[in-house]
Design an enzyme around this catalytic site. Sequence first.
Site, PDB file in Angstrom:
ATOM      1  N   LYS A 226      26.648  -3.103  -1.062  1.00 29.39           N
ATOM      2  CA  LYS A 226      28.000  -3.112  -1.357  1.00 29.39           C
ATOM      3  C   LYS A 226      28.609  -2.401  -0.418  1.00 29.39           C
ATOM      4  O   LYS A 226      29.940  -2.085  -0.184  1.00 29.39           O
ATOM      5  CB  LYS A 226      28.369  -2.202  -2.726  1.00 29.39           C
ATOM      6  CG  LYS A 226      27.711  -2.938  -3.789  1.00 29.39           C
ATOM      7  CD  LYS A 226      28.087  -2.073  -5.115  1.00 29.39           C
ATOM      8  CE  LYS A 226      27.538  -2.383  -6.493  1.00 29.39           C
ATOM      9  NZ  LYS A 226      27.599  -1.442  -7.501  1.00 29.39           N
TER      10      LYS A 226
ATOM     11  N   ARG B 216      11.419   3.994   3.197  1.00 31.86           N
ATOM     12  CA  ARG B 216      11.322   2.865   4.198  1.00 31.86           C
ATOM     13  C   ARG B 216      12.321   2.305   4.658  1.00 31.86           C
ATOM     14  O   ARG B 216      13.071   1.955   3.723  1.00 31.86           O
ATOM     15  CB  ARG B 216      10.179   1.890   3.759  1.00 31.86           C
ATOM     16  CG  ARG B 216       9.946   0.867   4.644  1.00 31.86           C
ATOM     17  CD  ARG B 216       8.521   0.001   4.273  1.00 31.86           C
ATOM     18  NE  ARG B 216       7.267   0.814   4.874  1.00 31.86           N
ATOM     19  CZ  ARG B 216       6.226   0.223   4.582  1.00 31.86           C
ATOM     20  NH1 ARG B 216       6.131  -0.991   4.355  1.00 31.86           N
ATOM     21  NH2 ARG B 216       5.028   0.965   4.825  1.00 31.86           N
TER      22      ARG B 216
ATOM     23  N   ARG C  99       0.791  -1.366   0.035  1.00 37.22           N
ATOM     24  CA  ARG C  99       0.014  -0.238   0.033  1.00 37.22           C
ATOM     25  C   ARG C  99       0.939   1.308   0.066  1.00 37.22           C
ATOM     26  O   ARG C  99       0.568   2.238  -0.985  1.00 37.22           O
ATOM     27  CB  ARG C  99      -0.789   0.208   1.279  1.00 37.22           C
ATOM     28  CG  ARG C  99      -2.324  -0.672   1.005  1.00 37.22           C
ATOM     29  CD  ARG C  99      -2.629  -1.261   2.481  1.00 37.22           C
ATOM     30  NE  ARG C  99      -1.540  -2.463   2.714  1.00 37.22           N
ATOM     31  CZ  ARG C  99      -1.651  -3.563   2.520  1.00 37.22           C
ATOM     32  NH1 ARG C  99      -2.630  -4.006   1.615  1.00 37.22           N
ATOM     33  NH2 ARG C  99      -0.847  -4.484   2.738  1.00 37.22           N
ATOM     34  N   THR C 100       1.612   1.283   0.824  1.00 38.62           N
ATOM     35  CA  THR C 100       2.472   2.382   1.105  1.00 38.62           C
ATOM     36  C   THR C 100       3.338   3.075  -0.230  1.00 38.62           C
ATOM     37  O   THR C 100       3.128   4.066  -0.714  1.00 38.62           O
ATOM     38  CB  THR C 100       3.626   2.427   1.908  1.00 38.62           C
ATOM     39  OG1 THR C 100       2.854   2.103   3.422  1.00 38.62           O
ATOM     40  CG2 THR C 100       4.229   3.782   2.476  1.00 38.62           C
TER      41      THR C 100
ATOM     42  N   HIS D 255       5.455   5.731  11.656  1.00 37.87           N
ATOM     43  CA  HIS D 255       4.866   5.753  10.181  1.00 37.87           C
ATOM     44  C   HIS D 255       3.854   6.849   9.951  1.00 37.87           C
ATOM     45  O   HIS D 255       2.881   6.581  10.126  1.00 37.87           O
ATOM     46  CB  HIS D 255       4.452   4.386   9.934  1.00 37.87           C
ATOM     47  CG  HIS D 255       3.974   3.919   8.419  1.00 37.87           C
ATOM     48  ND1 HIS D 255       3.984   4.922   7.277  1.00 37.87           N
ATOM     49  CD2 HIS D 255       3.604   2.875   7.994  1.00 37.87           C
ATOM     50  CE1 HIS D 255       3.660   4.114   6.251  1.00 37.87           C
ATOM     51  NE2 HIS D 255       3.461   2.806   6.687  1.00 37.87           N
TER      52      HIS D 255
END
Length: 331
Positions: free
Chosen positions: A108, A129, A78-79, A157
């Site tokens: 890396k 995120r 969703r986000t 959030h």
Amino acid sequence: MLVRGDPIYIRSSIHSSGKGLISILNVAHIIGSKQFDQAALGELFASAKEMENITLQGGSNLLAGKIMCSLFFEASTRTRFSFESAMHRLGGSVIGTENAAQFSSAIKGETLEDTIRVVSGYCDLIVMRHTEVGAAQRAAAVSTVPIVNAGDGSGEHPTQALLDLFTIQKELGRIDGIHIAMIGDLTYGRTVHSLSYLLSNYKDVKITFIAPDNAVIPQGVKQFLDEKGINYEETSDLTKAAETVDVFYQTRIQKERFPSLEEYNKASGQYIIDRQLLDHMKEEALILHPLPRAGEIHADVDTDPRAAYFRQAQNGLYMRMAIIEQCLRAK
Ligand code: NCD
């Protein structure tokens, strides 16, 4: 009219003053929910409503030429999709990776700071995120473009909480005076932390926290609510609480964040919203969930008009259009 350099707030858009955006080195960011006051929330709600109309009319070219980067170090449906769709709906374009841990130079050994320094040269806004609490703050400290925190580990959030609150306002017509139950994983569930902070802006709100013993609401959240004079309680009796609750905010037990499978198994399956519980709820109650669900709301609840979680997910698009617009106007 864009004004840079305000120490806390930056003026932003044609829709709003952009209150609520936190400014670091003259760039406006969304890091956590505590940065929003009621005026800022009201402006975002009005803008999100406008974005809904814009979407229903086929979108806009407001952000043509602007580029958003979605940088996701953790899983998302969703986000990420709602942010990307929001950018497209406003005529902007998107670069990014849904698996930055593997498909960016993080693998890396590049530091988050270096990645952000480089990527912020390629875009106008970064939606990120990350697995670690505080990652968004670290990114904002070095970014030349706005950072939007799309979840930092078990921290916060904020954009989810914004859309949750927008949904409550839209469905119930008020936020003042609501009794909300937050249920499930209150320790690792970042959406609960962010929503608790946002709710502290409203009058006569009562919060009932209902969680397994090993997933209770963190002390830091309670301390904040105490400071703000918010009425809250902790209980284990969901059925009894159900009688007076206006908003049920059910959450998933965050399996990936528990210290062991054993601890997760202890926490899981304790508080379920099923058809029996519906009988104890008020007629006009609202059932929300940030989703994804993993068994804590039975599928046969979905047809009940009080089940608002899919409407909530849809609202995420409109709220994220408002957020992107505000951040880009502020830059
Ligand atoms: C939540 C999240 O990622 O914190 N989902 C979301 O963004 N809608 C909740 C969860 O993962 O359980």
